[in-house]
Design an enzyme around this catalytic site. Structure first.
Site, mmCIF file in Angstrom:
data_model
loop_
_atom_site.group_PDB
_atom_site.id
_atom_site.type_symbol
_atom_site.label_atom_id
_atom_site.label_comp_id
_atom_site.label_asym_id
_atom_site.label_seq_id
_atom_site.Cartn_x
_atom_site.Cartn_y
_atom_site.Cartn_z
ATOM 1 N N GLY A 15 18.940 67.196 49.523
ATOM 2 C CA GLY A 15 17.739 67.381 50.333
ATOM 3 C C GLY A 15 18.054 67.552 51.802
ATOM 4 O O GLY A 15 17.342 67.040 52.667
ATOM 5 N N ALA A 16 19.105 68.303 52.113
ATOM 6 C CA ALA A 16 19.609 68.365 53.481
ATOM 7 C C ALA A 16 19.029 69.501 54.303
ATOM 8 O O ALA A 16 19.490 69.748 55.415
ATOM 9 C CB ALA A 16 21.135 68.492 53.452
ATOM 10 N N ASN A 17 18.026 70.182 53.780
ATOM 11 C CA ASN A 17 17.487 71.315 54.540
ATOM 12 C C ASN A 17 16.371 70.921 55.497
ATOM 13 O O ASN A 17 15.927 71.724 56.311
ATOM 14 C CB ASN A 17 17.012 72.434 53.603
ATOM 15 C CG ASN A 17 15.943 71.960 52.640
ATOM 16 O OD1 ASN A 17 15.601 70.782 52.598
ATOM 17 N ND2 ASN A 17 15.417 72.890 51.856
ATOM 18 N N THR A 18 15.917 69.667 55.443
ATOM 19 C CA THR A 18 14.819 69.241 56.304
ATOM 20 C C THR A 18 14.835 67.731 56.454
ATOM 21 O O THR A 18 15.513 67.024 55.704
ATOM 22 C CB THR A 18 13.465 69.705 55.712
ATOM 23 O OG1 THR A 18 12.408 69.437 56.651
ATOM 24 C CG2 THR A 18 13.145 68.968 54.425
ATOM 25 N N GLY A 19 14.092 67.228 57.434
ATOM 26 C CA GLY A 19 13.851 65.804 57.575
ATOM 27 C C GLY A 19 15.102 64.953 57.699
ATOM 28 O O GLY A 19 16.057 65.288 58.403
ATOM 29 N N GLY A 72 17.458 64.285 55.565
ATOM 30 C CA GLY A 72 18.681 64.890 55.052
ATOM 31 C C GLY A 72 19.308 65.838 56.055
ATOM 32 O O GLY A 72 20.533 65.856 56.229
ATOM 33 N N SER A 79 13.082 52.898 50.007
ATOM 34 C CA SER A 79 11.887 52.932 50.846
ATOM 35 C C SER A 79 11.251 51.558 50.912
ATOM 36 O O SER A 79 11.420 50.732 50.005
ATOM 37 C CB SER A 79 10.878 53.932 50.262
ATOM 38 O OG SER A 79 9.599 53.791 50.845
ATOM 39 N N TYR A 118 5.565 55.955 42.727
ATOM 40 C CA TYR A 118 6.545 56.070 43.816
ATOM 41 C C TYR A 118 7.299 54.757 43.980
ATOM 42 O O TYR A 118 8.537 54.742 44.102
ATOM 43 C CB TYR A 118 5.849 56.447 45.116
ATOM 44 C CG TYR A 118 6.785 56.568 46.299
ATOM 45 C CD1 TYR A 118 7.727 57.590 46.362
ATOM 46 C CD2 TYR A 118 6.735 55.659 47.359
ATOM 47 C CE1 TYR A 118 8.587 57.711 47.445
ATOM 48 C CE2 TYR A 118 7.588 55.769 48.446
ATOM 49 C CZ TYR A 118 8.517 56.798 48.486
ATOM 50 O OH TYR A 118 9.377 56.907 49.563
#
Length: 308
Positions: free
Chosen positions: A25-29, A31, A154, A180
């Site tokens: 998940g390294a393309n945003t936020g 990550g 979380s 969640y």
């Protein structure tokens, strides 16, 4: 070496030259910020992402920050065991060793839906996907002294959270917040059980982290009725993604980290601040839950770990 450093920031990251880091998940936020910081300190960073177009953009932005940034893309869809196996196979071909695996990707409070393999989306993505991916790559980490698996949990692991072994996929009923919570509790149960299995090998450790309240795309599935409340509260409890990424970066790079430690912000209610060791819920330390979830996860994913 003690974890005595207060107000830890990316300036405290040791040189990562020669290390291979895989970040999901390294393309945003979170990550993206994690990958950016690791690349900035010399690591070869693999952006393991579902959307290759967004991944290419992220890689370009990271490369633009330094002429020496070393970044590569790997397609990975955590909602598909087929994609997970293909990604792991490619990484095993490309790399004889992996130093850091950061299980960062996730979804939150999604409407009821399933992964491509029929798992409830949050449990399937946040836990089962990372369980399978880690297991398939573990033999690239085990020979590497100082290697680490960092899994992002979380504050939500405390909210309506338990492992519903009688209905793991929420087929009889569905509560998006509780689902969640189950997935984030599973991240911690997985980390602690993995650490117990890794300890005899003496090379790789498992740790966990949470970002507190961070302004990222993760909140895009909030129910409409909650959006006004969230918008009003966000400036008070949330921090930017770069700050939210600090706990997982510390878990991944601080030389003093021990296996099984959990990092989060040091501010009120762990919603914001600098990273420090924090406590997780009593349920997360329940050994019976840890072992039962592990067995079920191996059964559901078909991935059996090379450690017992």
């Amino acid at each position: 070496m003690a974890l005595s450093k207060a107000n830890w920031t990316t300036a405290d990251i040791p040189d990562q030259s020669g290390r291979v880091a895989v970040v999901t998940g390294a393309n945003t936020g979170l990550g993206y910020e994690t990958a950016l910081a690791l690349a900035g300190h010399g690591a070869h960073v693999v952006l393991a992402v579902r959307n290759l177009d967004k991944g290419k953009d992220a890689a370009s932005r990271i490369a633009a920050t330094s002429a020496n940034a070393d970044v590569k893309l790997q397609e990975l869809d955590l909602t598909s065991l087929e994609s997970i196996r293909a990604a792991a196979a490619q990484l095993r071909t490309d790399y004889d060793r992996i130093d850091l695996l950061i299980n960062n990707a996730g979804v939150m409070w999604t409407p009821k839906s399933t992964t491509k393999d029929g798992f409830e989306l949050q449990f399937g993505t946040n836990h089962l996907g990372h369980f399978a991916f880690t297991g398939l790559l573990l033999d690239r980490l085990l020979p590497v002294a100082g290697s680490r698996v960092v899994t992002v949990s979380s504050i939500g692991h405390r909210i309506l959270a338990d492992i519903h072994f009688d209905d793991l996929q929420w087929e009889r009923r569905y509560n998006r917040v509780a689902a969640y919570g189950q997935s984030k509790l599973a991240n911690l149960l997985f980390t602690y059980e993995l650490q117990r299995r890794l300890a005899p090998h003496g090379t790789t450790i498992a740790a966990a982290a949470h970002p507190g309240g961070s302004s990222t795309e993760l909140a895009r599935h909030l129910p409409r009725w909650l959006m006004p409340v969230y918008s009003a509260a966000e400036p008070l409890v949330a921090q930017d993604a770069a700050t939210g990424a600090l706990p997982q970066l510390r878990a991944a790079t601080d030389p003093a980290v021990l296996g099984g430690q959990y990092f989060g912000p040091d501010g009120p209610a762990e919603t914001r601040g600098h990273p420090r060791i924090v406590a997780s819920s009593p349920k997360s330390h329940d050994v019976e839950r840890q072992r039962r979830l592990w067995a079920v996860s191996e059964e559901l994913t078909g991935v059996v770990y090379p450690v017992d």
